[in-house]
Write an enzyme that holds these catalytic residues in place. Structure first.
Site, PDB file in Angstrom:
ATOM      1  N   GLU A  21       0.814  -1.221   0.000  1.00 45.29           N
ATOM      2  CA  GLU A  21       0.000   0.000   0.000  1.00 45.29           C
ATOM      3  C   GLU A  21       0.848   1.272   0.000  1.00 45.29           C
ATOM      4  O   GLU A  21       0.353   2.352  -0.338  1.00 45.29           O
ATOM      5  CB  GLU A  21      -0.918   0.032   1.225  1.00 45.29           C
ATOM      6  N   TYR A  53     -17.579  26.429   0.388  1.00 43.06           N
ATOM      7  CA  TYR A  53     -17.383  24.983   0.214  1.00 43.06           C
ATOM      8  C   TYR A  53     -16.452  24.666  -0.947  1.00 43.06           C
ATOM      9  O   TYR A  53     -15.780  23.632  -0.940  1.00 43.06           O
ATOM     10  CB  TYR A  53     -18.712  24.222   0.102  1.00 43.06           C
ATOM     11  N   VAL A  72      -6.503   5.415   8.280  1.00 44.92           N
ATOM     12  CA  VAL A  72      -7.534   6.411   7.995  1.00 44.92           C
ATOM     13  C   VAL A  72      -7.833   7.247   9.246  1.00 44.92           C
ATOM     14  O   VAL A  72      -8.233   8.410   9.146  1.00 44.92           O
ATOM     15  CB  VAL A  72      -8.818   5.764   7.425  1.00 44.92           C
ATOM     16  N   GLU A  73      -7.616   6.664  10.428  1.00 42.20           N
ATOM     17  CA  GLU A  73      -7.807   7.417  11.672  1.00 42.20           C
ATOM     18  C   GLU A  73      -6.899   8.648  11.713  1.00 42.20           C
ATOM     19  O   GLU A  73      -7.322   9.744  12.103  1.00 42.20           O
ATOM     20  CB  GLU A  73      -7.500   6.518  12.887  1.00 42.20           C
ATOM     21  N   LYS A  98     -12.653   4.321   2.757  1.00 40.63           N
ATOM     22  CA  LYS A  98     -11.657   3.699   1.888  1.00 40.63           C
ATOM     23  C   LYS A  98     -12.395   2.609   1.101  1.00 40.63           C
ATOM     24  O   LYS A  98     -12.546   1.482   1.571  1.00 40.63           O
ATOM     25  CB  LYS A  98     -10.539   3.113   2.763  1.00 40.63           C
TER      26      LYS A  98
HETATM   27  N1  LIG Z   1      -9.438   0.839  11.733  1.00 50.14           N
HETATM   28  C1  LIG Z   1      -8.596   0.595  10.679  1.00 50.14           C
HETATM   29  N2  LIG Z   1      -8.410  -0.666  10.277  1.00 50.14           N
HETATM   30  C2  LIG Z   1      -7.585  -0.898   9.242  1.00 50.14           C
HETATM   31  C3  LIG Z   1      -6.944   0.149   8.581  1.00 50.14           C
HETATM   32  C4  LIG Z   1      -7.173   1.467   9.016  1.00 50.14           C
HETATM   33  O1  LIG Z   1      -6.642   2.478   8.478  1.00 50.14           O
HETATM   34  N3  LIG Z   1      -7.998   1.656  10.078  1.00 50.14           N
HETATM   35  N4  LIG Z   1      -6.143  -0.135   7.496  1.00 50.14           N
HETATM   36  C5  LIG Z   1      -5.956  -1.369   7.074  1.00 50.14           C
HETATM   37  C6  LIG Z   1      -5.205  -1.635   5.865  1.00 50.14           C
HETATM   38  O2  LIG Z   1      -4.418  -0.555   5.440  1.00 50.14           O
HETATM   39  C7  LIG Z   1      -6.270  -2.045   4.840  1.00 50.14           C
HETATM   40  O3  LIG Z   1      -6.998  -0.896   4.411  1.00 50.14           O
HETATM   41  C8  LIG Z   1      -5.716  -2.787   3.676  1.00 50.14           C
HETATM   42  O4  LIG Z   1      -6.764  -3.421   2.962  1.00 50.14           O
HETATM   43  C9  LIG Z   1      -6.523  -2.534   7.763  1.00 50.14           C
HETATM   44  N5  LIG Z   1      -7.392  -2.183   8.852  1.00 50.14           N
END
Ligand SMILES: Nc1nc2c(c(=O)[nH]1)N=C([C@H](O)[C@@H](O)CO)CN2
Length: 120
Positions: A21, A53, A72-73, A98
């Protein structure tokens, strides 16, 4: 409380915890709800009195597109800080989806956070 919202903002970024990734860009979808009292803008019919906006969307597209977070957090948290700092938004909700991360999750996976003080 009034809101200015931006829904379904599509942008690609380097995002993810796995080695593969880190070498690709993946699609993200950003949804924003921004607390703002729109009454003065409405009464004056004046863009200067509200959240633009279009300007916020462009800033988010540029910033997220250049970001390289693992989670993503982390992206959601830093994006919330940036919007609050640059646009003086008292309260906001940030949702980061995502879409391709979990194939079986047709609506995508991600996080949603709320930051700031929500006016009555
Ligand atoms: N709560 C999360 N769980 C996961 C994340 C994330 O960013 N926050 N990321 C992954 C991996 O990058 C995933 O997206 C790959 O498919 C897994 N779990």
């Amino acid at each position: 409380m009034d809101l200015v919202f931006i829904n379904g903002l599509e942008v690609e970024a380097v995002i993810g915890v796995y080695d593969w990734e880190r070498e690709i860009r993946q699609p993200l979808v950003i949804d924003l709800e921004l607390g703002w009292d729109i009454r003065r803008a409405a009464a004056e019919d004046n863009l200067q009195a509200t959240l633009d906006y279009a300007a916020i969307s462009q800033r988010v597209l540029d910033w997220v597109g250049a970001s390289q977070f693992l989670l993503v957090e982390a992206l959601a948290e830093e994006l919330a800080h940036l919007i609050q700092a640059e646009f003086a938004v008292p309260w906001l909700r940030v949702r980061v989806t995502k879409p391709g991360a979990v194939a079986a999750a047709r609506g995508g996976v991600g996080v949603q956070i709320e930051r700031g003080v929500r006016p009555a």
